[in-house]
Design an enzyme around this catalytic site. Structure first.
Site, mmCIF file in Angstrom:
data_model
loop_
_atom_site.group_PDB
_atom_site.id
_atom_site.type_symbol
_atom_site.label_atom_id
_atom_site.label_comp_id
_atom_site.label_asym_id
_atom_site.label_seq_id
_atom_site.Cartn_x
_atom_site.Cartn_y
_atom_site.Cartn_z
ATOM 1 N N TYR A 1 -65.301 121.571 83.431
ATOM 2 C CA TYR A 1 -64.983 120.120 84.219
ATOM 3 C C TYR A 1 -66.275 119.494 83.741
ATOM 4 O O TYR A 1 -67.375 119.897 83.431
ATOM 5 C CB TYR A 1 -65.103 120.480 85.621
ATOM 6 C CG TYR A 1 -63.845 120.858 86.317
ATOM 7 C CD1 TYR A 1 -63.112 119.588 86.840
ATOM 8 C CD2 TYR A 1 -63.743 122.054 86.733
ATOM 9 C CE1 TYR A 1 -61.922 119.865 87.601
ATOM 10 C CE2 TYR A 1 -62.460 122.414 87.132
ATOM 11 C CZ TYR A 1 -61.854 121.284 87.544
ATOM 12 O OH TYR A 1 -60.212 121.710 88.395
ATOM 13 N N ASP B 1 -58.341 116.561 92.368
ATOM 14 C CA ASP B 1 -58.441 115.711 93.473
ATOM 15 C C ASP B 1 -57.635 114.377 92.946
ATOM 16 O O ASP B 1 -57.608 114.296 92.072
ATOM 17 C CB ASP B 1 -59.567 115.243 94.066
ATOM 18 C CG ASP B 1 -60.605 116.524 94.453
ATOM 19 O OD1 ASP B 1 -59.713 117.578 94.897
ATOM 20 O OD2 ASP B 1 -61.875 116.745 94.433
#
Lengths: 257, 257
Positions: B123, B65
Site C-alpha cells: 500500500y 475503503d
C-alpha cells in the site's frame, strides 16, 4: 500601482476556458479576478462593489479553451496593495478552488504584459494509446486508440515547422489580423503508449494547436499523407485541414519572455 | 468453470469502497460483478435475472475503503464462458466506467483465491507537502502542509516493522480474529515535497494503513516520539495510536502471491 506576474496551474475540466464571459464567472480569469477584488476590498475595509474591477483586470498570456489545462499559464495585473508577494499568493491560494493554483508570483517591470511580451509558448497535446486507458490521468489525455505511424507524423511535423500563414489551421473565420505564425519545433514522442505532441511557437491561432494535432492524427492513422501538408497550408481553407482534437488532451505548459 | 484472475486499477473517489453493500452498487466489486453478469447473460441469450449472481461473486484480495484507490487490486471469479481472455477484458473495459479498468486478465489455478493466497500487499500513502498543492494529482494525495521530521518517521517505521499484535492500529472494535500481522518494510521518501509511505506486509487490519500513517504523521510533526511506538503496540488500545489519515491519499499498489 505595482505590476504583478503570476504563474498559474489549472485543471480546465470544469471551466469555460480562460477568458471572462460577461457575468458568468465559470472561467479561470473570472475566478482569479474575483478573489483578487476581494483581497483588495478586505485590505481597504471596503465593500467589493466599491472596487473598480476593470482596473484590476488580469491579462493572461493567451486564452485557453474550455476544458484545456495549464501547467504554467502566465498572467499579470496591476494593483495598489501593501501586501507582500507571498501574502498575495497565499490569499489567492486560500480562496481559489483547488483546481486553480498560483505556483509563482513576482513583481514585473511596469510595462510588462503577459500576452504582448510573450516570445514563445509551449503547448502539449497528450493521447492515451495504451492497451488499457489510464485511470489516474484520464482527464488530462485524449483516449484515441489506433495504430499510429509515428514517423509519418514526425515528417509532417517538420513540414509544419517554420513561418507560414496558418489560416487553414484557424477556427476563427472572421479573423482580420495576420494569420502568419512561426512554429519553432514540434516534438512527437511515444512513451509506452502515451503519445505527446509538444508544440513550440511564437503564438497560436484560435484552435490552432488542436487542429494541428487533429491533422497529425489523421496522418498518423493513414487518412492523409505527410506530403499533404504544403497543400493544406497553401489552400488557406480550414476545410482542408484535419479535425479539431478534443480539449482535454491539451495543456499550456510554459510561456517564455 | 474456469477461475479467472483480474488486475484492476481504480480511482476510488466516487465509490463506497471495494466491498458490495446489499443492494447499492456504488462499490467497485458491485460494478465489476454487474458487468460480468451482463456478459454471461449476453452470451447465453438469457435475461440477467436468470443468472445466479452469488455464483459469480468476485473475490478481491482485500477491501479498500471508500475513497481509496488501487493501481493493482487483484480479484478472482469463476465462470463458465466460451469467451477468450482478451474478449472478457474488452467486454469489462467497454462497459465499466473509465475510473475502473481491468489492466490484466489470466486464467488461474482452480484453487487460486485472491485473498487467501496473497502473501504480500503493498500500500502507498501519499502526502502533498509542496509549497503550492498539486492541481493534477490532488485527488490522489492528502494535502497536509507541515514541517516533517523524516528521520523521526523513519525511526518509528523501523519500530513498527516486524511481527506484532497491531490491535492498537485497528478500527474494528469487534475484531474476533487474530490482530497479529507482519510488516516486512515501511519506506518513507520525500521527493520535492511529495512524501510517500510504502507499506509492505502480509495483511492489514481495518484502517491499519491509515492509522499507521496518522501515527507516523504525528511523530513527523513532533506530537509524538518514535520511542512511543513500542508502548502504543503494547497497549493494544486504539485510543493510544494516532489519527486515521484520510482515504484519498491511500492506494493499493500491488498484491504478491
Amino acid at each position: 500601482m505595482k505590476n504583478y506576474k503570476l504563474t498559474l496551474q489549472y485543471d480546465g475540466t470544469k471551466y469555460s476556458g480562460w477568458q471572462k464571459q460577461g457575468n458568468t464567472d465559470n472561467t479561470i480569469q473570472g475566478r482569479v479576478e474575483n478573489v483578487l477584488v476581494h483581497m483588495l476590498a478586505d485590505e481597504r475595509h471596503t465593500d467589493i462593489k466599491s472596487i473598480d474591477m476593470s482596473e484590476y483586470e488580469i491579462h493572461g498570456s493567451g486564452r485557453t479553451d474550455a476544458g484545456v489545462h495549464a501547467y504554467g499559464q502566465i498572467a499579470n495585473f496591476k494593483a495598489d496593495t501593501q501586501k507582500s508577494l507571498s501574502d498575495i499568493q497565499n490569499y489567492l491560494n486560500t480562496y481559489l478552488p483547488l483546481d486553480i493554483r498560483v505556483t509563482q508570483i513576482s513583481e514585473a517591470a511596469p510595462r510588462f504584459h503577459s500576452r504582448l511580451n510573450a516570445c514563445e509558448k509551449h503547448y502539449r497535446y497528450t493521447i492515451d494509446n495504451k492497451e488499457v486507458s489510464d485511470v489516474f490521468m484520464r482527464k488530462y489525455m485524449t483516449r484515441l486508440k489506433a495504430d499510429y505511424d509515428i514517423n509519418a507524423m514526425k515528417k509532417a511535423a517538420e513540414l509544419l515547422t517554420g513561418t507560414h500563414d496558418f489560416k487553414s489551421f484557424c477556427d476563427n473565420k472572421r479573423m482580420k489580423k495576420s494569420t502568419v505564425r512561426t512554429i519553432n519545433k514540434i516534438d512527437i514522442k511515444d512513451t509506452d503508449g502515451i503519445i505527446t505532441f509538444d508544440f513550440y511557437g511564437d503564438g497560436f491561432l484560435y484552435h490552432m494547436v488542436r487542429i494541428l494535432t487533429g491533422t497529425l492524427i489523421e496522418i498518423g492513422t493513414g487518412k492523409r499523407k505527410p506530403d499533404d501538408i504544403p497543400e493544406i497550408i497553401k489552400s488557406k481553407s480550414r476545410a482542408d485541414a484535419g479535425f479539431t482534437a478534443p480539449p482535454q488532451g491539451l495543456a499550456l505548459v510554459e510561456v517564455r519572455y
